[in-house]
Design an enzyme around this catalytic site. Structure first.
Site, short mmCIF file in Angstrom:
data_model
loop_
_atom_site.label_atom_id
_atom_site.label_comp_id
_atom_site.label_asym_id
_atom_site.label_seq_id
_atom_site.Cartn_x
_atom_site.Cartn_y
_atom_site.Cartn_z
N TYR A 173 0.87 -1.17 0.00
CA TYR A 173 0.00 0.00 0.00
C TYR A 173 0.91 1.22 0.00
O TYR A 173 1.71 1.41 0.92
CB TYR A 173 -0.90 0.02 1.24
CG TYR A 173 -2.16 -0.79 1.10
CD1 TYR A 173 -3.40 -0.16 1.17
CD2 TYR A 173 -2.13 -2.16 0.90
CE1 TYR A 173 -4.58 -0.90 1.05
CE2 TYR A 173 -3.30 -2.90 0.78
CZ TYR A 173 -4.51 -2.26 0.86
OH TYR A 173 -5.67 -2.98 0.73
N HIS A 197 -6.33 -1.37 -6.36
CA HIS A 197 -7.30 -0.31 -6.15
C HIS A 197 -6.58 1.00 -5.83
O HIS A 197 -5.41 1.01 -5.45
CB HIS A 197 -8.32 -0.65 -5.05
CG HIS A 197 -7.82 -0.54 -3.64
ND1 HIS A 197 -7.78 -1.60 -2.77
CD2 HIS A 197 -7.34 0.52 -2.93
CE1 HIS A 197 -7.30 -1.20 -1.60
NE2 HIS A 197 -7.02 0.08 -1.68
N HIS A 251 -16.96 -3.46 -2.14
CA HIS A 251 -15.56 -3.87 -2.18
C HIS A 251 -15.28 -5.02 -1.22
O HIS A 251 -15.39 -4.88 0.00
CB HIS A 251 -14.65 -2.70 -1.83
CG HIS A 251 -13.18 -3.03 -1.88
ND1 HIS A 251 -12.53 -3.28 -3.06
CD2 HIS A 251 -12.26 -3.18 -0.91
CE1 HIS A 251 -11.25 -3.56 -2.82
NE2 HIS A 251 -11.07 -3.51 -1.51
N HIS A 297 -12.58 -8.89 -1.48
CA HIS A 297 -11.43 -9.41 -2.22
C HIS A 297 -11.78 -10.72 -2.92
O HIS A 297 -12.92 -10.96 -3.28
CB HIS A 297 -10.23 -9.53 -1.28
CG HIS A 297 -9.60 -8.21 -0.96
ND1 HIS A 297 -8.49 -8.08 -0.14
CD2 HIS A 297 -9.91 -6.95 -1.34
CE1 HIS A 297 -8.15 -6.80 -0.05
NE2 HIS A 297 -9.01 -6.10 -0.76
#
Length: 648
Positions: free
Chosen positions: A223, A256, A411, A413
């Site tokens: 991230y 994302h 959202h 996974h």
């Protein structure tokens, strides 16, 4: 003539054609039609990578019209699949023979074999032809057919289109060579096509791009966060949408992108110093405390998404002086499961904005399950997780007339299979705010909804169904693609300070659910740490920013598996678990061989204690209960199944 009469006539004509031709399907003489009459299609998609298979469609109230244009002189297939494969798919096969006759058949597939012709033919051939390069077919079908056994009932949920191209026509209706090319693509059939305005005039573009981020060669999930400042403004300005700018070479790695508003007094003092930096690992060892005040996502793009465009009466305000934000934190989730080497990325978003003001200022409300290892999905099963927006949160955070939700992004996974938002008002369940019972991790796109009201005191329950039947290990909540999330982003108007309304199950229910009676540590931090943090030490952050900018301090990255916290939670009792970590207990396949235990945990994480999180732009809202139970309500009556034109 009424619609029901039209349907009866169509069925009669189809039956007559089948009697004459001896085929279960429809055909027509296309010798006189080297083209088709013009038809205004509102949606178009290229299904393959080479541009050989194009599908266009026009959604109507009761039916949808398709046209396929395929680079072949053999048969073509278009199917609607529950899982992206042939098994269980509702299929349409068509071709044009050497005499110019067009054939179209409604079929279904039971596996990797020639699809079976349906007894009920629910497609209507509207025309077709073949030229030197292409086969073109136009047909219609109802959204809901009466053939519940062989047809997939279509709606505004995700549909997985499967397609096939063959080099030759069938010898007869059950003798055909295998297709030469095939594939699948997820789409929303009922959503309008996004037509983005070209920047220029009163629409301007603000690009938030990554400055050539180098992915670590030894980390599967990264991230990456960077600080951004809006362009100079001379008057109130509103963002009206965004376009993803994903580097083609890195499509498989960019999972994302979230852009968060930053809200803290004297924001320039805290954020200006970070603008020249390429970025830091989000939630990692270098991330400054000030960045935790960037916790309100306003632009959200997920893999497969096309971008976003607000309705013409809505815009998101930019600039603190205009009730928006001046500084934004961009977060990109990079996925590199195969540890490919030397990946460098410069992807991002292009935010479209205008000074031509719109009637309403927009906001975004995040609901669901907080990102936490307390989201536990056992292996080899179908599992339900819930995240609850407590009614006390909406009671405090919403205006008297409530808000109007106009789009939703769901959202989760890889294991996510179904998602649904229940809305509860005064103990009565309303129609689902949105649902997707065919959720596809690889197609995450904003779904328009019709200005649905959310009022003070409403509860919102996000249900996430997971399919872990292919896994032999436990899955936990976390940041990685192989971990799980359960979130929904609701875009609405008018804009209010409320931004986040989440919950997590209580840790005691996880322990009791797997039969742990007592542990040595019960005060661990089990959230993601994404919310506003402690007081900002300006001096420390100024020194850190200078050191990172000059290269004196290394940019450290590490694996951010939130479930590692369970290594510190050690069981005392019962004896069979004595001195074993909760991490080991939850990851032991033997734990889940006990079906009663799994059922007990499933019940507890839904119906027992939940811990709420309610956050506004000013911080965590006070007065929320420390814990609460799943809300009781009168369930909504199940919908009456309809088919065809809406009648049985």
């Amino acid at each position: 003539m009424g619609s029901a009469s039209c349907v009866v006539m169509v069925v009669m004509v189809m039956v007559m054609v089948m009697m004459v031709t001896g085929l279960k399907g429809v055909s027509m003489d296309a010798e006189a039609t080297g083209s088709l009459p013009p038809l205004e299609y509102t949606r178009r998609s290229v299904l393959d990578q080479k541009g050989k298979y194009v599908v266009m469609w026009a959604p109507g109230d009761n039916q949808v019209i398709f046209e396929v244009q395929v680079a072949t002189k053999g048969y073509v297939g278009l199917g609607f699949s529950p899982n992206g494969g042939m098994k269980g798919a509702d299929m349409v096969l068509g071709w044009v023979d050497d005499s110019g006759k067009v054939f179209l058949q409604d079929r279904h597939s039971t596996g990797y074999a020639v699809p079976i012709i349906d007894e009920s033919q629910d497609v209507e051939l509207l025309g077709g032809y073949q030229n030197d390069t292409h086969t073109v077919l136009r047909f219609s079908r109802p959204w809901k057919t009466c053939d519940l056994q062989a047809d997939l009932q279509l709606s505004d949920e995700t549909v997985k289109l499967i397609w096939a191209i063959a080099a030759n026509d069938p010898t007869d209706e059950m003798t055909m060579r295998k297709h030469s090319e095939r594939g699948t693509k997820s789409l929303y059939l009922q959503s309008p096509e996004l037509v983005f305005p070209t920047p220029g005039g009163d629409v301007k573009a603000w690009d938030l791009l990554s400055p050539n981020v180098s992915l670590p060669n030894d980390l599967r999930t990264l991230y990456w966060c960077s600080m951004n400042k809006i362009p100079p403004l001379t008057s109130k300005t509103q963002a009206i949408g965004f376009v993803p700018l994903i580097e083609e070479k890195n499509m498989q790695h960019v999972h994302h992108i979230l852009v968060y508003e930053c809200h803290v007094p004297d924001s320039a003092r805290h954020f200006e110093k970070w603008l020249g930096m390429p970025g830091l690992q989000c939630y990692g060892p270098n991330m400054p405390v000030s960045w935790t005040y960037c916790s309100i996502p306003v632009f959200a793009w997920g893999i497969g998404g096309e971008g976003d465009l607000y309705p013409e009466n809505v815009g998101l305000p930019l600039g603190e002086e205009y009730e928006g934000a001046t500084y934004f934190l961009k977060e990109i989730h990079y996925d590199n499961p195969d540890l490919k080497q030397d990946i460098v990325d410069a992807s991002g978003l292009r935010v479209l904005y205008t000074e031509t003001l719109r009637e309403h200022d927009a906001g975004v409300l995040t609901i669901g399950h907080d990102i936490s290892p307390l989201l536990v999905v056992p292996p080899g099963t179908h599992w339900l997780t819930v995240g609850i927006c407590h009614p006390d949160c909406t009671q405090q955070g919403l205006p008297e007339d409530g808000i109007k939700v106009f789009e939703v992004l769901l959202h989760s996974h890889i294991l996510g299979s179904k998602m649904k938002i229940r809305q509860i008002r005064q103990n009565q369940e309303l129609e689902p705010l949105v649902q997707d019972l065919n959720y596809d991790f690889s197609f995450q796109h904003q779904r328009p909804v019709n200005n649905i009201s959310v009022l003070r005191g409403d509860a919102l329950i996000l249900e996430c169904d997971y399919d872990s039947t292919s896994r032999d290990h436990t899955t936990f909540g976390g940041f990685g693609t192989e971990e799980e999330m359960c979130l929904a982003f609701l875009t609405y108007y008018p804009r209010v300070p409320l931004a986040v309304c989440l919950s997590t199950p209580h840790v005691k229910d996880i322990l009791e659910g797997v039969g742990v009676d007592d542990t040595y540590h019960n005060d661990l931090q089990l959230g993601s740490g994404r919310g506003p943090g402690s007081d900002i030490d300006e001096e420390v952050e100024t020194v850190a920013a200078a050191a990172l900018l000059s290269g004196e301090a290394p940019l450290r990255v590490k694996n951010l598996a939130l479930s590692d916290v369970f290594f510190s939670l050690v069981a005392m009792a019962p004896e069979k678990y004595h001195n074993e970590t909760l991490h080991k207990i939850l990851n032991d396949r033997k734990t889940w061989d006990d079906n009663l235990l799994a059922a007990t945990l499933q019940d507890k994480i839904i119906n027992d204690l939940q811990v709420p999180l309610c956050v506004s732009r000013e911080g965590i809202l006070p007065g929320m209960p420390e814990i609460f139970l799943y809300p009781g309500f009168i369930p909504l009556d199940p919908p009456v199944e309809k088919c065809g034109d809406g009648t049985f």
